[in-house]
Design an enzyme around this catalytic site. Structure first.
Site, PDB file in Angstrom:
ATOM      1  CB  CYS A  24      -0.974  -0.059   1.166  1.00  0.00           C
ATOM      2  SG  CYS A  24      -2.475   0.892   0.926  1.00  0.00           S
ATOM      3  CG  HIS A  71      -3.460  -3.170   4.288  1.00  0.00           C
ATOM      4  ND1 HIS A  71      -2.231  -2.830   4.761  1.00  0.00           N
ATOM      5  CD2 HIS A  71      -3.885  -2.130   3.549  1.00  0.00           C
ATOM      6  CE1 HIS A  71      -1.922  -1.614   4.347  1.00  0.00           C
ATOM      7  NE2 HIS A  71      -2.907  -1.168   3.596  1.00  0.00           N
TER       8      HIS A  71
HETATM    9  N1  GLN Z   1      -2.397   6.949   1.582  1.00  0.00           N
HETATM   10  C1  GLN Z   1      -2.767   5.738   1.050  1.00  0.00           C
HETATM   11  C2  GLN Z   1      -4.138   5.659   0.429  1.00  0.00           C
HETATM   12  O1  GLN Z   1      -5.190   5.673   1.073  1.00  0.00           O
HETATM   13  C3  GLN Z   1      -2.307   4.597   1.838  1.00  0.00           C
HETATM   14  C4  GLN Z   1      -3.285   3.638   2.386  1.00  0.00           C
HETATM   15  C5  GLN Z   1      -2.688   2.492   3.119  1.00  0.00           C
HETATM   16  O2  GLN Z   1      -1.465   2.286   3.201  1.00  0.00           O
HETATM   17  N2  GLN Z   1      -3.578   1.725   3.708  1.00  0.00           N
HETATM   18  O3  GLN Z   1      -4.158   5.592  -0.758  1.00  0.00           O
END
Ligand code: GLN
Length: 243
Positions: A96, A203
């Site tokens: 992510c 995740h």
């Molecule tokens: N800033 C990011 C987004 O929402 C990262 C999200 C994450 O790592 N869960 O796109």
């Protein structure tokens, strides 16, 4: 102590660990232990050097926009080391936010553009960008299933991101989306493979749910460090767990 050891750098593990990305290390260590390999992990965070020759595996987890801006600033000092590590086929899992920051830039939800280190050719727009033709204005959240086109393996996970990532030169998707949204909700790509970098929006963490991928990446890391042993064959003997 085992005869074989992998040195692992957990990049910004104190800031970037959304939904327990550290679990990826636990899964790697679990499979490594079955074949007599130790995994030493070390936190490499703000104001610390990243020595590309010191590590056999790197985990760069996800974080929210705020943490990403802090990390993005510090990451500039580690960019050369990371580029060298990646171009020398160092194995790396980026989840992510970590995946986003290895590319050219990412746009936060409020439209602010945050520089990545551009060691890979992707870029990330925000959810209201003109390029976003589907689900414009919405986060991409939910269960996701993808299939890797080369191995035929299917990976299951959970995604939650506002950023829309578009792959670039030399980058292949980790998989094609069968259920869910993936990198941008438009082109059916999810994640990235570049040299031995595996990037993903999963995740939860990706290696615990997808032991086949954990074993594949572990074999890659071990074969790079100890090339005389058939690590994939050893790992094929170890049952794949779903935790
Ligand atoms: N800033 C990011 C987004 O929402 C990262 C999200 C994450 O790592 N869960 O796109």
């Amino acid at each position: 102590m085992a005869d074989y050891t992998l040195e692992l750098a957990h990049l910004y593990g104190d800031l970037m660990n959304t939904y327990g990305d550290y679990g990826n290390i636990i899964a790697l260590r679990y499979y490594a232990k079955q074949i007599g390999v130790d995994v030493d992990d070390r936190l490499v965070s703000l104001n610390e050097d990243f020595d590309p020759k010191a590590y056999d595996f790197v985990l760069f987890g996800g974080g929210q926009d705020y943490e990403e801006t802090i990390v993005a600033n510090d990451l500039k000092a580690k960019a050369d080391g990371l580029k060298e590590y990646i171009e020398n086929d160092g194995p790396l899992l980026a989840v992510c936010g970590g995946f986003q920051l290895l590319g050219h830039y990412m746009e936060m939800a409020d439209g602010t553009k945050v520089d990545g280190i551009g060691v890979m050719d992707h870029y990330t727009t925000n959810m209201t960008d003109d390029q976003v033709k589907t689900l414009n204005g919405s986060r991409l959240t939910g269960n996701i299933v993808i299939k890797n086109n080369e191995t035929g393996e299917e990976y299951h996970g959970f995604e939650n991101h506002q950023g829309r990532t578009f792959l670039g030169k030399g980058e292949k998707a980790l998989g094609t989306v069968t259920t869910g949204q993936g990198n941008n909700g438009m082109d059916k790509t999810e994640g990235v493979i570049y040299h031995n970098v595996y990037g993903s929006y999963f995740h939860g963490p990706i290696f615990t749910r997808n032991g086949n991928l954990a074993k594949r990446v572990l074999a890659t890391a071990l074969s790079r460090k100890y090339p005389d042993i058939n690590w994939q064959a050893k790992l094929n003997q170890v049952p794949t767990e779903t935790f």
